[in-house]
Design a protein around this motif. Structure first.
Motif, PDB file in Angstrom:
ATOM      1  N   UNK A   1       0.826  -1.216   0.000  1.00 57.93           N
ATOM      2  CA  UNK A   1       0.000   0.000   0.000  1.00 57.93           C
ATOM      3  C   UNK A   1       0.855   1.259   0.000  1.00 57.93           C
ATOM      4  N   UNK A   2       1.954   1.246   0.735  1.00 59.63           N
ATOM      5  CA  UNK A   2       2.854   2.413   0.767  1.00 59.63           C
ATOM      6  C   UNK A   2       3.487   2.631  -0.604  1.00 59.63           C
ATOM      7  N   UNK A   3       3.869   1.543  -1.280  1.00 59.30           N
ATOM      8  CA  UNK A   3       4.412   1.686  -2.633  1.00 59.30           C
ATOM      9  C   UNK A   3       3.381   2.303  -3.561  1.00 59.30           C
ATOM     10  N   UNK A   4       2.172   1.785  -3.510  1.00 60.85           N
ATOM     11  CA  UNK A   4       1.123   2.312  -4.376  1.00 60.85           C
ATOM     12  C   UNK A   4       0.828   3.778  -4.073  1.00 60.85           C
ATOM     13  N   UNK A   5       0.925   4.161  -2.801  1.00 52.78           N
ATOM     14  CA  UNK A   5       0.744   5.561  -2.420  1.00 52.78           C
ATOM     15  C   UNK A   5       1.781   6.447  -3.130  1.00 52.78           C
ATOM     16  N   UNK A   6       2.982   5.908  -3.297  1.00 50.88           N
ATOM     17  CA  UNK A   6       4.054   6.640  -3.984  1.00 50.88           C
ATOM     18  C   UNK A   6       4.017   6.414  -5.500  1.00 50.88           C
ATOM     19  N   UNK A   7       2.968   5.733  -5.968  1.00 50.89           N
ATOM     20  CA  UNK A   7       2.752   5.468  -7.397  1.00 50.89           C
ATOM     21  C   UNK A   7       3.831   4.569  -7.994  1.00 50.89           C
ATOM     22  N   UNK A   8       4.318   3.648  -7.162  1.00 54.10           N
ATOM     23  CA  UNK A   8       5.343   2.687  -7.582  1.00 54.10           C
ATOM     24  C   UNK A   8       4.734   1.292  -7.604  1.00 54.10           C
ATOM     25  N   UNK A   9       5.007   0.563  -8.673  1.00 51.54           N
ATOM     26  CA  UNK A   9       4.539  -0.803  -8.810  1.00 51.54           C
ATOM     27  C   UNK A   9       5.704  -1.783  -8.785  1.00 51.54           C
ATOM     28  N   UNK A  10       5.390  -3.061  -8.587  1.00 53.67           N
ATOM     29  CA  UNK A  10       6.394  -4.123  -8.552  1.00 53.67           C
ATOM     30  C   UNK A  10       5.886  -5.302  -9.378  1.00 53.67           C
ATOM     31  N   UNK A  11       6.812  -5.878 -10.144  1.00 55.92           N
ATOM     32  CA  UNK A  11       6.486  -7.056 -10.936  1.00 55.92           C
ATOM     33  C   UNK A  11       7.796  -7.728 -11.301  1.00 55.92           C
ATOM     34  N   UNK A  12       7.743  -8.732 -12.118  1.00 49.14           N
ATOM     35  CA  UNK A  12       8.938  -9.423 -12.598  1.00 49.14           C
ATOM     36  C   UNK A  12       8.906  -9.498 -14.115  1.00 49.14           C
ATOM     37  N   UNK A  13      10.061  -9.627 -14.725  1.00 51.51           N
ATOM     38  CA  UNK A  13      10.109  -9.741 -16.178  1.00 51.51           C
ATOM     39  C   UNK A  13       9.619 -11.115 -16.635  1.00 51.51           C
ATOM     40  N   UNK A  14       9.746 -12.117 -15.762  1.00 50.36           N
ATOM     41  CA  UNK A  14       9.338 -13.469 -16.134  1.00 50.36           C
ATOM     42  C   UNK A  14       8.039 -13.883 -15.454  1.00 50.36           C
TER      43      UNK A  14
END
Length: 157
Positions: free
Chosen positions: A62-75
């Motif tokens: 939630x804190x990441x999303x608040x900062x408009x940052x996402x997380x994922x993987x290339x694979x």
């Protein structure tokens, strides 16, 4: 065949951090960067001035999303024994073409390590600003935390 996780993002995500593929500890916990020695949450928390390491996993997201940052993987999927990127075999990449529909404000894609960074030219050609960061993995012991942090601060520029 191992399967990765769905992306953590929202409509207003402007920066995406891509790893290669979750390690064994992350797959077991069903959490991004779950290995206790992985410096991802500490690095990003310091960059954002947020106590991410101290928060429960869902609160970190939630804190990441608040900062408009996402997380994922290339694979999206691969075969691998252990957690090292060098052991990845028969990899299937995630569908980045569809990402623009889900995150129209996305402008910057950061890669957590050289393995993920191999996708930087393709992502850059799609019109995104790219940044290859030193890996937060405990396997990357060539740089100190402070050396990594200096480069990770560029996420916000």
């Amino acid at each position: 065949m191992l399967r990765g996780f769905p992306p953590v993002m929202s409509k207003d995500t402007h920066t995406l951090i891509l790893g290669s593929f979750p390690g064994e500890a992350s797959l077991a916990a069903t959490q991004y960067y779950a290995h206790p020695r992985n410096q991802f949450w500490r690095l990003l928390g310091t960059v954002l001035d947020e106590p991410l390491v101290e928060l429960a996993y869902e609160d970190r997201l939630l804190r990441l999303l608040h900062h408009r940052i996402g997380v994922w993987d290339v694979l999206a999927a691969c075969e691998r024994e252990g957690s090292l990127d060098a052991a990845i075999r028969h990899a299937t990449p995630n569908d980045f073409a569809a990402f623009r529909q889900h995150a129209p404000d996305l402008s910057k894609v950061c890669f957590n390590g050289k393995t993920a960074g191999r996708f930087a030219p393709v992502i850059g050609e799609a019109g995104y600003t790219t940044l290859v960061l030193p890996s937060s993995s405990p396997a990357n012991a060539m740089l100190s935390f402070d050396q990594k942090l200096r480069l990770w601060r560029d996420i916000l520029t």
